[in-house]
Design a protein around this motif. Structure first.
Motif, PDB file in Angstrom:
ATOM      1  N   LEU A   1      -9.104   7.735   9.477  1.00 21.88           N
ATOM      2  CA  LEU A   1      -9.331   6.249   9.416  1.00 21.88           C
ATOM      3  C   LEU A   1     -11.049   6.210   9.200  1.00 21.88           C
ATOM      4  O   LEU A   1     -11.486   5.457   8.545  1.00 21.88           O
TER       5      LEU A   1
ATOM      6  N   THR B   1      -4.238   8.225   0.669  1.00 22.18           N
ATOM      7  CA  THR B   1      -3.608   6.793   0.866  1.00 22.18           C
ATOM      8  C   THR B   1      -3.335   6.514   2.356  1.00 22.18           C
ATOM      9  O   THR B   1      -3.139   5.454   2.615  1.00 22.18           O
TER      10      THR B   1
ATOM     11  N   MET C   1      -3.718   0.886   7.741  1.00 28.24           N
ATOM     12  CA  MET C   1      -4.465  -0.296   8.233  1.00 28.24           C
ATOM     13  C   MET C   1      -3.632  -1.618   7.599  1.00 28.24           C
ATOM     14  O   MET C   1      -3.547  -2.670   8.192  1.00 28.24           O
ATOM     15  N   ALA C   2      -3.191  -1.518   6.515  1.00 22.66           N
ATOM     16  CA  ALA C   2      -2.365  -2.175   5.834  1.00 22.66           C
ATOM     17  C   ALA C   2      -1.117  -2.704   6.783  1.00 22.66           C
ATOM     18  O   ALA C   2      -0.750  -3.827   6.917  1.00 22.66           O
TER      19      ALA C   2
ATOM     20  N   ASP D   1      -5.706   3.442   4.088  1.00 20.47           N
ATOM     21  CA  ASP D   1      -4.993   2.162   3.489  1.00 20.47           C
ATOM     22  C   ASP D   1      -3.808   1.763   3.941  1.00 20.47           C
ATOM     23  O   ASP D   1      -3.370   0.512   4.437  1.00 20.47           O
TER      24      ASP D   1
ATOM     25  N   LYS E   1       0.745  -1.177  -0.038  1.00 24.86           N
ATOM     26  CA  LYS E   1      -0.009   0.112  -0.005  1.00 24.86           C
ATOM     27  C   LYS E   1       0.936   1.036  -0.048  1.00 24.86           C
ATOM     28  O   LYS E   1       1.622   1.506   0.979  1.00 24.86           O
TER      29      LYS E   1
ATOM     30  N   ALA F   1     -12.536   6.736   6.258  1.00 25.99           N
ATOM     31  CA  ALA F   1     -12.144   5.536   5.283  1.00 25.99           C
ATOM     32  C   ALA F   1     -13.112   4.472   5.530  1.00 25.99           C
ATOM     33  O   ALA F   1     -12.750   3.289   4.951  1.00 25.99           O
TER      34      ALA F   1
END
Length: 334
Positions: free
Chosen positions: A126, A92, A98-99, A95, A80, A129
């Motif tokens: 977050l 971005t 969290m990744a 993502d 990511k 998203a």
């Protein structure tokens, strides 16, 4: 050699990259445990450039991190990208953050890392998203469950001077009061005592249970919750053999003489626990999640967007988190 620590990138526009890079640069001077950062190598290189720091990065897998750590900062890609500049989260950010967390948990679960250390996230970013958890702690519990019932996570802020556990965590105060119960106090104290014994090496942890109301309710004249909710929990814990006192007036629990009488303060809500420790030990306090099947620590501060990329971020709390994670992982229960 111990397996490396899995360090998440946190919010890529915050100070997580700054303090991770600075900690790695201090690795020899401070004899830090080996770690790798889960994130975007290109974004890290841009941040190092913005900070005016000369840093060698190594693209590695977790198994190669220990060998690379002395010569280059090990980076494990999450797939990511992170394009957010310092102080300005972009599309971005969520993502990437969290990744990084998901991969860190997967690595420690699969035995590739010894513990998870998380850099600060920006929950408002977050939430936009679709993140549905109140915070890191609850997200980690879901990941630990691996599709089954999640464990009850307990947040502890630890420092050499003070350790505190809030019974209710990331809730509005009104909601925290509504959710507080004797059963929740008892369960939280049991989990705290178990990890203090198993991971921190305390044979009989001494717990101090705060009251909810001013002066612990002043015998009911300032609210009956301490009589009806907190005191029964204390009695239950005593009956189970725990070394516990309470309910105690919170305003007299945190001066130096009082702190010598217990190993951990169990407090009724977030600020009752976190205000004293962040006053006493802001730069070296560590967030520890108890009750998980793996070790997780974190700095006790936020993303500090206002100083990201300026070189002003203090890595002390992250350094303490790395050291504590390595210590707890080495002592983890069989």
């Amino acid at each position: 050699m111990a397996k490396p620590l899995a360090l998440t990138s946190g919010e890529p526009a915050g100070i997580g990259p700054d303090i991770a890079i600075t900690a790695w640069l201090l690795r020899h001077e401070l004899n830090l445990p080996s770690f790798y950062l889960l994130g975007d190598r290109g974004a890290l290189a841009e941040r190092a450039k913005a900070l005016g720091l000369r840093v060698d990065f190594a693209d590695v897998g977790p198994e190669e991190a220990n060998a690379a750590f002395a010569r280059a900062m090990p980076v494990v890609a999450t797939g990511k990208p992170a394009t957010a500049p310092p102080g300005r989260p972009d599309a971005t950010s969520a993502d990437a953050a969290m990744a990084s967390i998901r991969q860190a948990v997967l690595d420690v679960t699969n035995g590739k890392a010894s513990a998870v250390v998380t850099n600060p996230i920006a929950k408002n970013v977050l939430y936009r998203a679709g993140f549905r958890h109140p915070g890191h702690t609850e997200f980690l519990a879901e990941l630990a469950a691996n599709g089954g019932p999640p464990p009850q996570p307990v947040m502890m802020l630890w420092s050499p001077a003070l350790a505190v556990v809030p019974v209710t965590i990331h809730l509005a105060l009104r909601e925290a009061l509504a959710q507080l119960s004797s059963a929740l106090i008892v369960t939280t104290a049991r989990i705290a005592a178990a990890d203090l014994k198993a991971r921190f090496g305390l044979l009989q942890p001494r717990l101090a249970i705060s009251g909810l109301n001013p002066h612990a309710g002043e015998d009911g004249s300032l609210g009956t919750e301490d009589i009806e909710i907190v005191a029964p929990a204390v009695e239950t814990l005593r009956g189970e053999g725990f070394a516990v006192r309470g309910p105690l007036p919170a305003d007299t629990m945190f001066h130096p003489a009082a702190r010598k009488t217990y190993d951990c303060a169990i407090c009724m809500y977030h600020d009752q626990a976190l205000i004293p420790i962040k006053t006493i030990a802001f730069e070296d306090a560590v967030n520890v999640t108890l009750g998980l099947p793996f070790v997780r620590t974190s700095p006790d501060h936020g993303t500090a967007f206002d100083i990201a990329g300026t070189g002003k971020a203090n890595p002390s709390s992250l350094i303490a988190a790395l050291r504590l994670a390595a210590r707890l992982a080495a002592a983890r229960p069989a």
